[in-house]
Design a protein around this motif. Sequence first.
Motif, short mmCIF file in Angstrom:
data_model
loop_
_atom_site.label_atom_id
_atom_site.label_comp_id
_atom_site.label_asym_id
_atom_site.label_seq_id
_atom_site.Cartn_x
_atom_site.Cartn_y
_atom_site.Cartn_z
N MET A 1 22.15 13.12 -21.38
CA MET A 1 22.16 11.69 -21.08
C MET A 1 20.98 11.33 -20.19
SD MET A 1 23.84 8.76 -21.47
CE MET A 1 25.58 9.10 -21.80
N THR B 1 17.56 11.59 -22.15
CA THR B 1 17.35 10.49 -23.10
C THR B 1 17.02 9.19 -22.37
OG1 THR B 1 19.76 10.11 -23.17
CG2 THR B 1 18.82 11.46 -24.90
N ALA C 1 22.34 10.51 -26.82
CA ALA C 1 22.98 10.19 -25.54
C ALA C 1 24.49 10.07 -25.70
CB ALA C 1 22.40 8.89 -24.98
#
Length: 227
Positions: A197, A200, A184
């Motif tokens: 991002m 995750t 991330a």
Amino acid sequence: MLEIFAPEFWSQYGGLLLDGTWDTLVMVVLSTLFAYLLGLPLGVALVLTQPHGIRPNRAVNRLLGWIINIGRSLPFIILMIAIMDFTKLIVGTKIGVRGAIVPLVVSAAPFIARMVETSLSEVDAGVIEAAQSMGASTLQIVWKVYLPEAKPSLVLGGAISIVTILAYTAIAGAVGAGGLGDLAIRYGYQRKVPSMMLVTVVFLIVLVQIIQFVFSCVSNRIDKRLK
């Protein structure tokens, strides 16, 4: 964000996400195991040495409480950096999955000790007195009364502990520990790939939901009050 549904995204990042998920699970499982090996005895000792415990000892109880409170008061990322030399001494490295396990254990063990103390304190005092009146030893009371009676609460506490450690692994990714947190930060933030991002975060949410669901089901099955 729609690119997460494209085959190209998964062909490029799927392997990284799989490896990151595996690293996260390894850190969580090993850290939880070792943290309970430290935290469970500490929690039991806290209950036994309380003023109303079966082995009251004010000095020992205060010392253990003081140590645990210090451990719980340190933010994880500060603790992780502060004990890097100790981590390298124990596992031979300061980074990666191995480098994260030591600070995860050190940080989680005091939290687990308090969770165990709370669970054992809920055990009916009458049950403990009955065991004492029958001549049960301290060890027998712990293994045959305290732990079995507190099992549902301990299981729910285990879920909270695992989720907490899972959150710590994401923080550990900030200093090169690997796992989903590392992905991330490296891809989602530093390389400006917002889809990484998002994925995750979704993976972490799914892991938390699975952990909570499984442990809640186990707790309900073994809780005698629900039968």
